[in-house]
Design an enzyme around this catalytic site. Structure first.
Site, short mmCIF file in Angstrom:
data_model
loop_
_atom_site.label_atom_id
_atom_site.label_comp_id
_atom_site.label_asym_id
_atom_site.label_seq_id
_atom_site.Cartn_x
_atom_site.Cartn_y
_atom_site.Cartn_z
N ARG C 100 0.82 -1.21 0.00
CA ARG C 100 0.00 0.00 0.00
C ARG C 100 0.86 1.27 0.00
NH1 ARG C 100 -2.73 2.09 -2.52
NH2 ARG C 100 -3.73 0.07 -2.79
N LYS C 134 2.90 25.16 -3.46
CA LYS C 134 1.63 24.54 -3.06
C LYS C 134 1.74 23.02 -3.17
CE LYS C 134 -1.10 28.61 -4.23
NZ LYS C 134 -2.13 29.22 -5.08
N LYS C 166 6.07 38.89 -2.71
CA LYS C 166 4.67 38.74 -3.09
C LYS C 166 3.87 39.95 -2.63
CE LYS C 166 3.56 34.58 -3.94
NZ LYS C 166 2.97 33.24 -3.91
N GLU C 196 6.23 40.01 -7.41
CA GLU C 196 4.90 39.76 -7.96
C GLU C 196 4.21 41.08 -8.25
OE1 GLU C 196 2.43 36.87 -5.73
OE2 GLU C 196 0.90 38.44 -5.73
N ASP C 217 0.75 38.27 -11.89
CA ASP C 217 -0.19 37.40 -11.18
C ASP C 217 -1.62 37.72 -11.52
OD1 ASP C 217 -0.70 35.31 -9.29
OD2 ASP C 217 -1.42 36.84 -7.91
#
Lengths: 286, 286, 286, 286, 286, 286
Positions: C100, C134, C166, C196, C217
C-alpha cells in the site's frame, strides 16, 4: 530552530548541553544545595565585537527557566577589555551547570565577529567582506550570523542555495563554457551562476559563457587580479566579481584587494581560524 | 556512533553533510554527469600532525558508498608541507559533494593535533598536556580524539565523569572543606575529587579536606606555583597536581610549568583556538 | 536522504511505513507463513507518465531487503493503460506489507508527472511549466521531482533559496521600490530578486527598481498580460517573466499564456490537485 | 503529537515548516522590519466544508507564539464562497513566513472534508461512507480527521488495528477458510476479522469460515452486489458488509450502492484525489 | 531531559506515552465527553517506599497541561498500606489516558526503592548498598534514582564513568597486573581503577598492581570473603572493598556480608527483580 | 524497527547501548588490545524458557558487525540449568562492550517467558493466558513477544487497537449502557467492545448493552465469578469472557479461574513482576 530567527537553533543548544552535561553535573549536584540562589556577570576579558548573547540566554533558559538573563550591551557592539556583557540571576545550580556551554558559544562567536570587524575595517568600504563554507561542522548558521554581527556579509549558506562552479567542477564537466551552460539549464530562474577562475583565459571564457559572477581565485594581487577586474569591467560591467585565496586576515592584503575594484572578498579564516574571545563568568551567590 | 570507536560519530557526520548539502548540491548535479568517475588526492598544504582521516572516509561513504578512500599516512603522523594524505576514487559527483565537509573536519582536527603536538614537545616529558571542556559545541569527542592524536591526554569528557570543584562551586557551597566533603558523600566510589585552588591558603584547606587532586589555577609561575607544589608534595605526596590558566600554547611558559613538578598542564587553547590546517583536494576525472 | 539524489529520502519512506504498519501488519503475519515466496507485478491501470519507481524499490528494500524489484519502464516514460511497471520477487509477507505504501507513493507521483506532462505539451514549447510551493506538506522534494519527470521545471524549493516578493510583502514593506531595494541589500550575491505584480503600475515600478524577474499574477490573459510583457520586453528585455494565477491545467489557457511571451508559467494545481494514477499490484505466490 | 487530540501532530507541522522555511525566509527577513505588526484574514474563496483551522493555529504558534489566531467558523462547517475563516494578528514576519504551510494544510484538508461531505449526502443516510489506507504518506491521521469533519467515518488506521484479509492474502495463505482461521487464531480477542470477496463463491466461503465482516470488492452494482448482500443477510445477518471498488465519488453510483443494503462504502478517492480548496490570506499591516 | 534533574527525562516519558497511546486512546475518546472534569487519587495499595511522583506529574503534564497534580507524601517516604500519594484534578480524558503509564512508572520505581530500603536496613549501617548495571534497558537513570530514594547509593552509571575490570577483561588483557596498568595509563586522572577478584591470589595481585578498589565476587561468606578483607586491610587499608555475587536480597546474607568489613555491597536484584508495588488510581468525575 | 518482525526494534537496542556505553567503554578500550579475538558462550544458569536470542544477536551486530552469533536453542525452548544458549565469536572488545546490554535483555525476556509458561501450564488448556498493559515503559512490544514465546497470548497492544471500557470510563461516561453505545458509535467496524464489570448487576447491564466481551475484574473465585460466567453463557453465549485481578501467578488460583469457564485470564504479573533469569557470558580469548 526559531522559524523567524533561523540561526537561533534551540536543538543545537540542547545538543551542546547534553554533550557537556551527560548524565548530570555531578560536581554541582553534590556541592551546591538545590535552593541556592545566585547572581553572576558575564564579562569580556578582552576587547571584542560581541556576538552570541541570545545564545547565552537560550542556554540558561534550557538549563533552568528560572534563570533571568539581562544583556548589558547590544549584539554587534565593539566593547573594551573587561566589559560586563550580561547579568544572570537565579538558581545557582543552573548557572554553574550551563556556564561552560554558554561561554563556549559566546567566546567562539565573538571571536568570529571580532575578526570579521577588523577585516571589514581594512577594506575602507571599497568591497564587501563575505564568509565561505569553511565553517565548523554543525555551527554554520551561527557562524554566519557572527559574521553579520561583525559587519560582514554572507556568501551562500550551502550547496543548495547558490551556484558556484569551482575548479574541480570545471574539470569534471569539460570546461568553463559547458559548465556554465549546464548550470543555467538546470537550476531555477532565481539563481545566479558564479564560476571560479584561476587564469585570465578562464575569465574570458566565463565572460563569453555569460556567467553572472566570477570568483578570481588565488590571483597575484599586483598583476593578474587587477587585470582580470579590468577585463571583466570592460566586457560585461554588471558581472559580480569576488576575490578569494591567499588573502587571510592581514589588513594590508585586504586593503590591496579591496582597492582592485572587486565587489566581494571571501575569507575562510573568518570562521575557520578565528581565535576565541576570552569571556568569563563572575559569580556571587546571595 | 560507533560503539567501539566512540569518537567516530556517524550521526554527527550526517548532520554536517545535511547542513552543507541541504536540498542538494545544485552545482554538481547540474555540471557533472551522473556516471562520471574520478580520482582525487587529499593533500596537507602545510606541515601538520594528521587527525581525521577516518572521518574523511566516513564522509565519503555516507555521500556515496562507491567512493573508495585509501589513506596514505597514519593518524597522528607528523607530515611535511604538501604531503598527500589519502586518495579517493569513485563517482565524481559524490567526491565533489562531500569535499568541503571532509576538509572542514580534517583541517580542524589536524589543527588541534598539531597544536597539541608542539605543546607536548615543550614539556620535555615532565608533565602531561591535557585538554579542557573549552571545545566546540557538538565536536567534543572528536576534538578530544585529536588531542590524543597529537600526543596529549584527555581531562574528563563532561560534567558527569569527573568531579572538579571550581572557584564558583566553592563560593556556592560555602568553602573548600564543605565542598570536598559534599562531593565525597555524593559521587560513586570510583570518582576522585579534584578542587581548584587560587591561593596557598586554599591549597592547605584542600589538603586538609582530603582532595585527591588539586588544580592550581592562574598562579604566578615563578613564586606561588612552585610553592604550592612543594606544600602539596610534602603534605600528601600522592595528590595529583594540575596547573592551568594563563599558560596558553607558548613553549617557554609550558616548559616552566612542566618543570615546576606538576603532573598535568591543562590548556584550553588546544581546542578553542587552534588554527585550522590548510588541506585541499586535488581532482582528476578519468 | 541520499546526498546525491536528494529527493530519494529514506527517512520519509521509513516514516510512511511506520505510519501504515504501526505495531505490525497483523493480517499478513497471521495469514501468510514466514517462509512463503511470491512474485508480483506493479501495473498502471491507466495511461500515465511514470514517476516513483525508485521509491517503490526503496519501500520494498526497507520492508525486507530480500525482495528484488526490477523496473520494466524508465522513470518519466509515458505508458499506455495496463502497462506493467515493475516486477517484485521475494518473501510474500514483505511484499504484502509494503504494497500500500509503495502504491500510494507511485500513484501520487505519477499523477503529478502525468498532469505536468499535459501542461507542458500545451505550451507548444513556448514557455516553461514550473511548479509552486503549493505542495503536500512533507513531500515537496518528491513532488518537485515528479514535476521534472513530467517535463516541467522547478521554481525555488523553499523560502530560503530564492527571493520572491509577493503582494503581502509589498504591503508590509511599504511599496515595490523599497521591497526590491531591501531584498537586494540583504540576500547574498547569487540570488536574483523576483517580485509579484498585479497591475501595470506595479510592473513599471518593478522595472524601475531593477527587479531581475517579474511575476505577473492573475492578469487578464487577453489584455493586461500581453501589455505587461510588452512593457517589460521594451524596458529591460533580459528580465525574466513568470505568469501565474487563474491558469490551472486547462490546455487552452496554458497555450494562450505561453503565446504571450512569458518565460515561465507556474501552476499550483500541478502538485496540489493532481488526481492519483490507478496503480495496482498483481500477486502470484510461488 | 497531542495525546488527547492525536491528529494534531505538532512534529508533523514543525517538519512542514522546516521543509518550507529551510535556512530562513530570506524574502520576509529582507523586506519586512522586525517589529512590524499586521492583521490578516484567511478566506475560503470557494464553498467548502472547513477542516484544518486548528492546524493553522498551530502553524502560526510555532512560527511565532505572538500571533493570535481567532477562528470565525466551526470545524466541519459548510461555508459559502468568500467566507472568512479566521483572523490573524501579530508580527507581520511570522504571518508571512507561515502563510503557505498553513494554507497548504487547510486547502488539502478542507478539500477532503468537502468531497466526503458530498459523498455522505449521496447515501441518503443508508450507508456509512468510510475512508481507506489510500492516504498521503505522512498525513494519514490528518486526512482521516478531515473525513470525519466531512461527516464520514474511518476505516482502520493502519495494518495493526484491524484485520482485513485481501485478495492477495487469500492467495498467499491458501484460501478463504484457512486465512480466516489463521487470523482468528493469531490476533487478540478484540479484533474482528474482515475478508475481501470478489465472487459469490468467496462470499459463501467467508460466511462458512465465520468472518465477522465481508468486503464486497468491485462487484457489479446491478447484479452481483445485491445478490451478495442477500446471501449474507440470509445466512448470518449480523455480518458487517462493506462495498468498495469502482465507486468513486459519483453521487449516483454511491446512491445505488447505499441502496443495496451494505453497511459501509469505502472510497479511496476521498483522500487520494480530493481537489484542494482555494483558500487565501488577505493581509493588512497596521 | 532536565539538565538539573537528569533522571527526570521528559523524552523517555513521551516515548512511553506514545507506546501506550499510539494513534489515540479510542476508548476514552469515545466514552468520555471532551469537557468532562474529574478528580482522582493515586493510592499505594501496599506499604512501600515511594519513588516516582515527579514522573507521575510529568506524565500528566504531557498528556494535558490542564491536569493539576498535588503530591501528598515526599519522595522516599515509607508509607503504609492504602496511603494516598497524590491527587489529580482536571480534564477526565487526560487523566484516564495517562493513568496506566503513570502507574507503570510509579509501581516499578517504588518497587525498587522499597526493595533497596529493606536491603539497606539489613546492613545495620555497616556497609553501603549499591546498585549495578543490571537495570532495565532505557530506564537506568530512573532506576538508579529509585535506589537513592530507597536509601541506597549508586555504582557507576555506565561503561564510561568508572573503570571496573571484570573477570573477562582480565582474561582478555593477560592478567591482573597488566589490566590495572593499562587502565591507569589510559583513563583520565579523576577515575579510580577497580578490579574484580574471584580468588585470594587475584586479591594479592590486585594489591600489588595498585588497584584503588577491589570487587570480591562470589566469595564464600564464611571463609574466603573475610580472609580477603583481612588481607586487603592489612596491605593497603585505604583500598575500597566491594562485595557482590550470590547475595541477593536476603537480609541475613546481607547482614553477614556487611559485618565482614567491606565498604560496599552491590546487588543486581535491586533493579532487575524488584516486584512492582501495587498502586492504583481512584477516580471521581465532578 | 523491523517492519516484518515489529518486536525486533533496532532503535530500542541502539538506545540501550548508548545508555550503557555513553562516551565509550573506558575499561575495555584500556585493557583489551584492538585486534584481540575471542569466543564466548551465553549460558542459562537456571532452567527457563528462552526468549531474546535475536536481541542478543542484534546487540552484538550493532556493537561490531564482525561478531558472529550462533544460537544453540530455539526461541521459546524450555531448557535445563546451565544450558548454553548461543556462541559468540569475534573481536573481544565488542563482545565485552555489548555483554551487559545483551544479558539484560535476555534475562528479562526469558524471565517473562518462563513465568508465562508456568501460568499457561496451570490452566490445563482450559483458558488462554494473556498479558496486560502493565509492561515496562519502552519495552512493551518485546515483553509481549516474550509472553508469546512462553505460550501466552497477547491482549491489545495499546490504547488504540482495542476498546476496553474500564471502571473509570464507566464512571466518567455515565454508566455501562452509555459507555458501550458511545464506543460502538465511535470506533471503526473492526473493533470489538469489551467492558470491565465488578458486579453481577454490571454484567447484566453489559449484556443488555451488547458488549462483545466482558472483563470480570477482581471477583470472588468461588461465588461471583462462576455466577457471572453462568449468566453470560446463558444470555449471550458468544460473548468473550476475560477474568483478571487478584489472580497473580499462583498455579492453583489460575487453575480455579480456568475451570470457571472464562475464555481468557489476564495477568499483569507476567510482565511487571517476572524475576529475571540468571544468564551469563563465559569468555575465552583466542
Amino acid at each position: 530552530m526559531s522559524f523567524t530567527d533561523p540561526w537561533l537553533d534551540s536543538a543545537l543548544i540542547a545538543a551542546a548541553l547534553r554533550e557537556d552535561i551527560g548524565r548530570g553535573d555531578i560536581t554541582t549536584l553534590a556541592c551546591v544545595l538545590a535552593g541556592t540562589q545566585a547572581r553572576a556577570r558575564i564579562v569580556a576579558r578582552r576587547s571584542c565585537v560581541v556576538a552570541g548573547l541570545p545564545i547565552v540566554a537560550e542556554v540558561m533558559r534550557q538549563v533552568d527557566p528560572a534563570i533571568v538573563v539581562e544583556t548589558l550591551v547590544a549584539e554587534g557592539a565593539l566593547v573594551a577589555d573587561d566589559t560586563p556583557l550580561a547579568t544572570l540571576a537565579g538558581p545557582a545550580r543552573g548557572i554553574l551547570t550551563g556556564e561552560r556551554v554558554a561561554l563556549n558559544f559566546l567566546g567562539r562567536l565573538s571571536g568570529i565577529a571580532t575578526q570579521t570587524h577588523w577585516c571589514v575595517q581594512a577594506t575602507g568600504g571599497k568591497a564587501r567582506i563575505v564568509d565561505t563554507r569553511k565553517t565548523t561542522p554543525g555551527l554554520r548558521a551561527l557562524e554566519k550570523y557572527a559574521v553579520r554581527m561583525g559587519g560582514g556579509r554572507n556568501h551562500r549558506f550551502g550547496l543548495d542555495d547558490g551556484v558556484l562552479i569551482k575548479d574541480n567542477h570545471i574539470i569534471a564537466s569539460g570546461g568553463v563554457a559547458r559548465a556554465v551552460a549546464n548550470a543555467r539549464a538546470s537550476v531555477h530562474h532565481l539563481a545566479r551562476v558564479e564560476i571560479e577562475c584561476d587564469t585570465l583565459a578562464q575569465v574570458r571564457e566565463a565572460l563569453d559563457a555569460g556567467a553572472d559572477a566570477i570568483l578570481l581565485d588565488n590571483m597575484d594581487l599586483s598583476s593578474t587580479l587587477p587585470e582580470a577586474v579590468a577585463i571583466i569591467r570592460q566586457a560585461r560591467p554588471a558581472t559580480i566579481i569576488e576575490a578569494s585565496g591567499n588573502i587571510g586576515t592581514d589588513p594590508q592584503r585586504i586593503a590591496r584587494v579591496a582597492s582592485s575594484g572587486v565587489d566581494l572578498i571571501s575569507i575562510g579564516a573568518l570562521t575557520h581560524s578565528a581565535p576565541t574571545v576570552d569571556v568569563g563568568l563572575d559569580f556571587n551567590p546571595r
